[in-house]
Design a protein around this motif. Structure first.
Motif, PDB file in Angstrom:
ATOM      1  N   LYS A  13       0.563  -1.085   0.252  1.00  0.00           N
ATOM      2  CA  LYS A  13       0.049   0.047  -0.008  1.00  0.00           C
ATOM      3  C   LYS A  13       0.659   0.522  -0.120  1.00  0.00           C
ATOM      4  O   LYS A  13       2.323   1.071   0.764  1.00  0.00           O
ATOM      5  CB  LYS A  13      -1.487   0.213   1.223  1.00  0.00           C
ATOM      6  CG  LYS A  13      -1.671  -0.675   1.151  1.00  0.00           C
ATOM      7  CD  LYS A  13      -2.682  -1.480   2.847  1.00  0.00           C
ATOM      8  CE  LYS A  13      -1.815  -1.087   3.810  1.00  0.00           C
ATOM      9  NZ  LYS A  13      -3.624  -1.042   4.413  1.00  0.00           N
ATOM     10  N   PHE A  14       0.440   2.286  -0.894  1.00  0.00           N
ATOM     11  CA  PHE A  14       1.269   3.661  -0.571  1.00  0.00           C
ATOM     12  C   PHE A  14       0.199   4.946  -0.560  1.00  0.00           C
ATOM     13  O   PHE A  14      -1.098   4.655  -0.922  1.00  0.00           O
ATOM     14  CB  PHE A  14       1.602   3.997  -2.045  1.00  0.00           C
ATOM     15  CG  PHE A  14       2.546   3.246  -2.881  1.00  0.00           C
ATOM     16  CD1 PHE A  14       4.050   3.229  -1.948  1.00  0.00           C
ATOM     17  CD2 PHE A  14       3.007   2.127  -2.698  1.00  0.00           C
ATOM     18  CE1 PHE A  14       5.003   2.345  -2.600  1.00  0.00           C
ATOM     19  CE2 PHE A  14       3.617   1.260  -3.260  1.00  0.00           C
ATOM     20  CZ  PHE A  14       4.802   1.209  -2.927  1.00  0.00           C
ATOM     21  N   ARG A  15       1.177   5.776  -0.188  1.00  0.00           N
ATOM     22  CA  ARG A  15      -0.215   6.709   0.275  1.00  0.00           C
ATOM     23  C   ARG A  15      -0.130   8.215  -0.055  1.00  0.00           C
ATOM     24  O   ARG A  15       1.388   8.069  -0.769  1.00  0.00           O
ATOM     25  CB  ARG A  15      -0.371   6.843   2.221  1.00  0.00           C
ATOM     26  CG  ARG A  15       0.622   7.430   2.565  1.00  0.00           C
ATOM     27  CD  ARG A  15       1.248   7.481   3.977  1.00  0.00           C
ATOM     28  NE  ARG A  15       2.147   8.984   4.688  1.00  0.00           N
ATOM     29  CZ  ARG A  15       3.178   7.733   4.610  1.00  0.00           C
ATOM     30  NH1 ARG A  15       3.278   6.726   4.871  1.00  0.00           N
ATOM     31  NH2 ARG A  15       4.356   8.843   5.062  1.00  0.00           N
ATOM     32  N   LYS A  16      -1.510   8.723  -1.107  1.00  0.00           N
ATOM     33  CA  LYS A  16      -0.859   9.906  -1.858  1.00  0.00           C
ATOM     34  C   LYS A  16       0.401  10.895  -0.965  1.00  0.00           C
ATOM     35  O   LYS A  16      -0.517  10.886   0.477  1.00  0.00           O
ATOM     36  CB  LYS A  16      -2.205  10.427  -2.146  1.00  0.00           C
ATOM     37  CG  LYS A  16      -1.730  11.331  -3.676  1.00  0.00           C
ATOM     38  CD  LYS A  16      -3.364  11.746  -3.852  1.00  0.00           C
ATOM     39  CE  LYS A  16      -3.400  12.673  -4.410  1.00  0.00           C
ATOM     40  NZ  LYS A  16      -4.394  13.275  -5.244  1.00  0.00           N
ATOM     41  N   ILE A  17       1.134  11.571  -1.003  1.00  0.00           N
ATOM     42  CA  ILE A  17       1.596  13.170  -0.838  1.00  0.00           C
ATOM     43  C   ILE A  17       1.238  13.545  -1.493  1.00  0.00           C
ATOM     44  O   ILE A  17       0.679  14.656  -1.095  1.00  0.00           O
ATOM     45  CB  ILE A  17       3.346  12.693  -0.775  1.00  0.00           C
ATOM     46  CG1 ILE A  17       3.792  11.606  -0.262  1.00  0.00           C
ATOM     47  CG2 ILE A  17       3.799  13.581  -0.494  1.00  0.00           C
ATOM     48  CD1 ILE A  17       3.469  11.020   1.020  1.00  0.00           C
TER      49      ILE A  17
END
Length: 115
Positions: A22-26
């Motif tokens: 999972k990647f979070r939006k920066i």
């Protein structure tokens, strides 16, 4: 080719799932949208185009294991939003409808965890 899947987190923020990570939006950069791994000690990051269909740059060197329950999290998060919108529908009916309509494979233990 990596499969990109965009979902919402428990708090309603966008997440990008690539190979069960999972990647979070920066935020937006001049190249596209920047995403960081959700594990704070991990330095993996990717950059996608505006429509989140292709990866422009990627550093997929994770220092941790894949998320084992990613499918359950996707279904549970979408159920949480539906429960808020449809407060008069019975919870078991919402769970049944979501599990039947989802395209992910869930085990009986996953369904019990969601319940």
């Amino acid at each position: 080719m990596d499969l990109l899947q965009q979902v919402l987190s428990e708090k309603g923020k966008p997440l990008l799932i690539i190979n069960e990570f999972k990647f979070r939006k920066i935020g937006k950069s001049k190249d596209g949208i920047k995403w960081w791994c959700t594990v704070k000690s991990c330095t993996s990051s990717v950059c996608s185009d505006e429509s989140v269909t292709t990866l422009l740059t990627s550093n997929l060197n994770h220092n941790h294991e894949k998320s084992s329950n990613i499918n359950r999290q996707i279904v549970a998060n979408s159920l949480k939003r539906k429960v808020i919108d449809q407060i008069t529908t019975r919870p078991l009916k919402l769970i049944r409808n979501e599990v039947q309509s989802s395209s992910v494979d869930l085990t009986l233990n996953d369904v019990n965890s969601i319940r």
